[in-house]
Design an enzyme around this catalytic site. Structure first.
Site, PDB file in Angstrom:
ATOM      1  N   ASP A  10     -19.947  37.098  92.098  1.00 22.76           N
ATOM      2  CA  ASP A  10     -19.464  38.478  92.218  1.00 22.76           C
ATOM      3  C   ASP A  10     -18.609  38.665  93.464  1.00 22.76           C
ATOM      4  OD1 ASP A  10     -21.029  38.857  90.008  1.00 22.76           O
ATOM      5  OD2 ASP A  10     -21.968  40.684  90.728  1.00 22.76           O
TER       6      ASP A  10
ATOM      7  N   ALA B 225     -23.923  48.015  86.378  1.00 17.40           N
ATOM      8  CA  ALA B 225     -23.336  47.959  85.038  1.00 17.40           C
ATOM      9  C   ALA B 225     -22.736  46.597  84.704  1.00 17.40           C
ATOM     10  CB  ALA B 225     -22.264  49.037  84.906  1.00 17.40           C
TER      11      ALA B 225
ATOM     12  N   GLY C 126     -20.122  44.029  88.937  1.00 16.73           N
ATOM     13  CA  GLY C 126     -20.132  43.555  90.331  1.00 16.73           C
ATOM     14  C   GLY C 126     -19.865  44.672  91.328  1.00 16.73           C
TER      15      GLY C 126
ATOM     16  N   PRO D 130     -18.720  51.779  87.685  1.00 20.26           N
ATOM     17  CA  PRO D 130     -20.102  52.196  87.461  1.00 20.26           C
ATOM     18  C   PRO D 130     -21.051  51.232  88.189  1.00 20.26           C
ATOM     19  CG  PRO D 130     -19.189  51.193  85.463  1.00 20.26           C
ATOM     20  CD  PRO D 130     -18.072  51.261  86.456  1.00 20.26           C
TER      21      PRO D 130
HETATM   22  O1  PMV Z   1     -24.504  42.272  86.589  1.00 16.63           O
HETATM   23  P1  PMV Z   1     -23.746  41.710  87.741  1.00 16.63           P
HETATM   24  O2  PMV Z   1     -22.378  42.220  87.895  1.00 16.63           O
HETATM   25  O3  PMV Z   1     -24.524  41.820  89.010  1.00 16.63           O
HETATM   26  O4  PMV Z   1     -23.556  40.147  87.443  1.00 16.63           O
HETATM   27  C1  PMV Z   1     -24.619  39.266  87.605  1.00 16.63           C
HETATM   28  C2  PMV Z   1     -24.273  37.881  87.166  1.00 16.63           C
HETATM   29  C3  PMV Z   1     -25.499  36.959  87.067  1.00 16.63           C
HETATM   30  O5  PMV Z   1     -25.034  35.695  86.614  1.00 16.63           O
HETATM   31  C4  PMV Z   1     -26.500  37.499  86.054  1.00 16.63           C
HETATM   32  C5  PMV Z   1     -26.195  36.817  88.403  1.00 16.63           C
HETATM   33  C6  PMV Z   1     -25.428  36.005  89.444  1.00 16.63           C
HETATM   34  O6  PMV Z   1     -25.800  36.099  90.636  1.00 16.63           O
HETATM   35  O7  PMV Z   1     -24.507  35.243  89.081  1.00 16.63           O
END
Ligand code: PMV
Length: 298
Positions: free
Chosen positions: A139, A91, A94, A88
């Site tokens: 990610d 969500a 990543g 998804p």
């Molecule tokens: O929601 P996602 O999968 O993009 O994860 C973001 C993780 C964060 O720590 C909120 C941002 C980052 O760049 O690490």
């Protein structure tokens, strides 16, 4: 075939943007891609039925990200890349990074370029920056490398080892969220109330340190408790929605060792830690049809 995994941040999201460590896992669900020489550059994305041309100034982030990816290959023929997304979007798993890793991996293969997955992760940061402005790099790194690892911005990825697999169940709220907006919201809170937010980051740092020990020792009861505590701190930073919190509570009541939102928050996904595979399957039923089981070996 190029491949980029999805990832689940077990602990430490948001704090990781500000230099604290985080623990993440790569899951075997993600994005596959193939590239071939063509008349013009084109990116096709299924199942969204999208066909995009690279444009560094395009309105659509995928057009800009594709342009940023192609700019990494100065001398090359025009390429058509077909990507199949099995995550998804928006969500917390990543998805954008997984597309970036899969696209670059496919282009490498089409052009006969060999590079190690760590270098692929670094290259994919150019893609990720288009989406997230100030990404920590977790990610794209987990997407390329996988496993279970401790990640700290600017540091090498430290794989964690354990003889006990993690039985995770990932639940999707159906609420889309924007990582960029959620990261910006935490930065605004940090500017306006540094004491409160830095205390939250300090707490998360301690949880991450203990979680590393718990994973290495195979102590999933302790790990579950640490997940619950990290979830509470993220709620205090106003990152959790009612739906995600309810899903976490339902998972705990149904026997999860711990449950937590994951990723940027403001919707997106949560995950639960199950004691065993059978329990994971049961929790998947509790969390609804868009949930799935991910078994991860450290
Ligand atoms: O929601 P996602 O999968 O993009 O994860 C973001 C993780 C964060 O720590 C909120 C941002 C980052 O760049 O690490």
């Amino acid at each position: 075939m190029g491949f980029g995994r999805g990832k689940v941040i077990l602990l430490g999201e948001h704090a990781v943007v500000h230099g604290c460590p985080a623990i993440a896992v790569g899951i075997e669900r993600g994005v596959t891609a193939e590239a071939a020489t063509a008349e013009r550059d084109l990116l096709r994305l299924s199942p969204w039925d999208l066909a995009l041309q690279p444009d560094p100034k395009g309105d659509e982030p995928l057009e800009r990200a594709f342009a940023a990816a192609l700019a990494l290959y100065p001398a090359r023929p025009p390429l058509e890349v077909r990507a199949q997304v099995d995550l998804p979007a928006g969500a917390g798993l990543g998805c954008s990074a997984a597309i970036g890793v899969a696209v670059l991996d496919a282009i490498d293969e089409a052009l006969g370029i060999e590079r190690v997955r760590a270098d692929l992760a670094t290259a994919a940061l150019a893609w990720e920056k288009v989406f997230h402005g100030n990404p920590s790099g977790i990610d794209n790194t987990m997407s390329a490398i996988g496993g279970v690892a401790l990640y700290r911005r600017g540091d090498v990825l430290r794989p964690l080892h354990s003889n006990k697999p993690l039985h995770l169940v990932i639940g999707y709220s159906g609420e889309p969220s924007s990582t960029k907006e959620m990261v910006a919201s935490v930065s605004r809170q940090l500017d306006s109330d540094p004491e409160r937010v830095n205390k939250a980051f300090e707490g998360i740092k301690v949880l991450v340190r203990n979680a590393k020990l718990a994973i290495e020792a195979g102590d999933h009861i302790a790990l579950g408790q640490l997940l619950d505590l990290n979830h509470t701190i993220l709620c205090s930073l106003m990152l959790c929605t009612t739906k995600i919190d309810e899903m976490c509570q339902a998972a705990r009541q149904a026997g999860a060792l711990g449950a937590k939102m994951t990723g940027a928050g403001g919707g997106g996904c949560m995950f639960a830690l199950a004691p065993k595979h059978d329990e994971a399957l049961r929790l998947r039923d509790v969390l609804g049809e868009s949930s799935f089981v991910a078994e991860v070996s450290a």
